[in-house]
Design a protein around this motif. Structure first.
Motif, PDB file in Angstrom:
ATOM      1  N   HIS A 101       0.721  -1.045  -0.006  1.00 43.70           N
ATOM      2  CA  HIS A 101      -0.076   0.140  -0.120  1.00 43.70           C
ATOM      3  C   HIS A 101       0.759   1.322   0.032  1.00 43.70           C
ATOM      4  O   HIS A 101       0.392   2.267  -0.031  1.00 43.70           O
ATOM      5  CB  HIS A 101      -0.817  -0.043   1.304  1.00 43.70           C
ATOM      6  CG  HIS A 101      -2.111  -1.100   1.066  1.00 43.70           C
ATOM      7  ND1 HIS A 101      -1.762  -2.236   1.707  1.00 43.70           N
ATOM      8  CD2 HIS A 101      -3.334  -1.198   0.540  1.00 43.70           C
ATOM      9  CE1 HIS A 101      -2.842  -3.009   1.401  1.00 43.70           C
ATOM     10  NE2 HIS A 101      -3.692  -2.204   0.680  1.00 43.70           N
ATOM     11  N   ASN A 102       2.061   1.247  -0.087  1.00 39.37           N
ATOM     12  CA  ASN A 102       3.007   2.244  -0.108  1.00 39.37           C
ATOM     13  C   ASN A 102       3.733   2.598  -1.173  1.00 39.37           C
ATOM     14  O   ASN A 102       4.817   1.717  -1.221  1.00 39.37           O
ATOM     15  CB  ASN A 102       3.660   2.276   1.447  1.00 39.37           C
ATOM     16  CG  ASN A 102       4.501   3.349   1.635  1.00 39.37           C
ATOM     17  OD1 ASN A 102       4.808   4.458   0.575  1.00 39.37           O
ATOM     18  ND2 ASN A 102       5.176   4.034   2.630  1.00 39.37           N
ATOM     19  N   ASP A 103       3.420   3.266  -1.929  1.00 35.92           N
ATOM     20  CA  ASP A 103       4.167   3.481  -3.400  1.00 35.92           C
ATOM     21  C   ASP A 103       5.719   3.647  -3.024  1.00 35.92           C
ATOM     22  O   ASP A 103       6.557   3.421  -4.136  1.00 35.92           O
ATOM     23  CB  ASP A 103       3.499   4.414  -4.318  1.00 35.92           C
ATOM     24  CG  ASP A 103       2.071   3.780  -4.768  1.00 35.92           C
ATOM     25  OD1 ASP A 103       1.987   2.647  -4.734  1.00 35.92           O
ATOM     26  OD2 ASP A 103       1.176   4.642  -5.144  1.00 35.92           O
ATOM     27  N   ASP A 104       6.003   4.496  -2.222  1.00 29.46           N
ATOM     28  CA  ASP A 104       7.268   4.951  -1.915  1.00 29.46           C
ATOM     29  C   ASP A 104       8.043   4.088  -0.961  1.00 29.46           C
ATOM     30  O   ASP A 104       9.306   4.211  -0.524  1.00 29.46           O
ATOM     31  CB  ASP A 104       7.368   6.150  -1.252  1.00 29.46           C
ATOM     32  CG  ASP A 104       6.633   7.328  -2.055  1.00 29.46           C
ATOM     33  OD1 ASP A 104       6.765   7.395  -3.149  1.00 29.46           O
ATOM     34  OD2 ASP A 104       5.744   8.403  -1.548  1.00 29.46           O
ATOM     35  N   PHE A 105       7.897   2.789  -0.839  1.00 26.03           N
ATOM     36  CA  PHE A 105       8.337   1.774   0.238  1.00 26.03           C
ATOM     37  C   PHE A 105       9.896   1.472  -0.565  1.00 26.03           C
ATOM     38  O   PHE A 105       9.869   1.015  -1.460  1.00 26.03           O
ATOM     39  CB  PHE A 105       7.369   0.578   0.208  1.00 26.03           C
ATOM     40  CG  PHE A 105       7.854  -0.487   1.293  1.00 26.03           C
ATOM     41  CD1 PHE A 105       8.000  -0.215   2.612  1.00 26.03           C
ATOM     42  CD2 PHE A 105       8.643  -1.608   0.914  1.00 26.03           C
ATOM     43  CE1 PHE A 105       8.502  -1.111   3.569  1.00 26.03           C
ATOM     44  CE2 PHE A 105       9.098  -2.438   1.687  1.00 26.03           C
ATOM     45  CZ  PHE A 105       9.091  -2.101   2.859  1.00 26.03           C
ATOM     46  N   LYS A 106      10.707   1.468   0.531  1.00 28.49           N
ATOM     47  CA  LYS A 106      11.865   1.394   0.305  1.00 28.49           C
ATOM     48  C   LYS A 106      12.656   0.907   1.623  1.00 28.49           C
ATOM     49  O   LYS A 106      12.814   1.865   2.606  1.00 28.49           O
ATOM     50  CB  LYS A 106      12.591   2.245  -0.745  1.00 28.49           C
ATOM     51  CG  LYS A 106      13.996   2.087  -1.085  1.00 28.49           C
ATOM     52  CD  LYS A 106      14.968   3.383  -1.778  1.00 28.49           C
ATOM     53  CE  LYS A 106      15.990   3.311  -1.141  1.00 28.49           C
ATOM     54  NZ  LYS A 106      16.925   4.413  -1.737  1.00 28.49           N
ATOM     55  N   VAL A 107      13.282  -0.123   1.676  1.00 23.21           N
ATOM     56  CA  VAL A 107      14.225  -0.405   2.960  1.00 23.21           C
ATOM     57  C   VAL A 107      15.583  -0.156   2.548  1.00 23.21           C
ATOM     58  O   VAL A 107      16.039  -0.709   1.489  1.00 23.21           O
ATOM     59  CB  VAL A 107      13.703  -2.043   3.130  1.00 23.21           C
ATOM     60  CG1 VAL A 107      14.758  -2.352   4.440  1.00 23.21           C
ATOM     61  CG2 VAL A 107      12.445  -2.283   3.463  1.00 23.21           C
ATOM     62  N   GLU A 108      16.042   0.330   3.713  1.00 24.46           N
ATOM     63  CA  GLU A 108      17.327   0.898   3.514  1.00 24.46           C
ATOM     64  C   GLU A 108      18.037  -0.128   4.510  1.00 24.46           C
ATOM     65  O   GLU A 108      17.627  -0.266   5.537  1.00 24.46           O
ATOM     66  CB  GLU A 108      17.785   2.405   3.961  1.00 24.46           C
ATOM     67  CG  GLU A 108      16.819   3.211   2.930  1.00 24.46           C
ATOM     68  CD  GLU A 108      17.084   4.733   3.621  1.00 24.46           C
ATOM     69  OE1 GLU A 108      18.198   5.166   3.903  1.00 24.46           O
ATOM     70  OE2 GLU A 108      15.882   5.350   3.591  1.00 24.46           O
ATOM     71  N   ASN A 109      19.288  -0.368   4.248  1.00 25.57           N
ATOM     72  CA  ASN A 109      20.114  -1.223   4.912  1.00 25.57           C
ATOM     73  C   ASN A 109      21.000  -0.485   6.013  1.00 25.57           C
ATOM     74  O   ASN A 109      21.675   0.395   5.476  1.00 25.57           O
ATOM     75  CB  ASN A 109      21.140  -2.325   4.322  1.00 25.57           C
ATOM     76  CG  ASN A 109      20.025  -3.553   3.387  1.00 25.57           C
ATOM     77  OD1 ASN A 109      19.020  -3.903   3.987  1.00 25.57           O
ATOM     78  ND2 ASN A 109      20.617  -3.619   2.520  1.00 25.57           N
TER      79      ASN A 109
END
Length: 71
Positions: free
Chosen positions: A62-70
């Motif tokens: 549901h989040n178009d800007d979803f990005k996981v940073e390590n």
């Protein structure tokens, strides 16, 4: 490793206004590790939340800007 959602304001000197809250996602061992990495960033951190597996799936869907940073 877990995924943490960080709620923050972009300016350290501004008061927290919910409508101006931004989020970033980090993969890390602990909340402490996330806070340590962000300690030099000019962010006013509101809250750091560890995401459950179901909450993580919801964010991905549901989040178009979803990005996981390590970390």
């Amino acid at each position: 490793m877990a995924v943490f959602k960080v709620f923050f304001q972009e300016a350290l000197d501004s008061r927290i206004i919910r409508e101006d809250t931004l989020t970033r996602y980090f993969e890390a061992e602990s909340e402490t590790e996330v806070r340590k990495i962000l300690s030099d960033a000019p962010y006013n951190i509101e809250f750091v939340q560890e995401l459950s597996p179901s909450h993580l799936e919801y964010e991905k869907e549901h989040n178009d800007d979803f990005k996981v940073e390590n970390v």
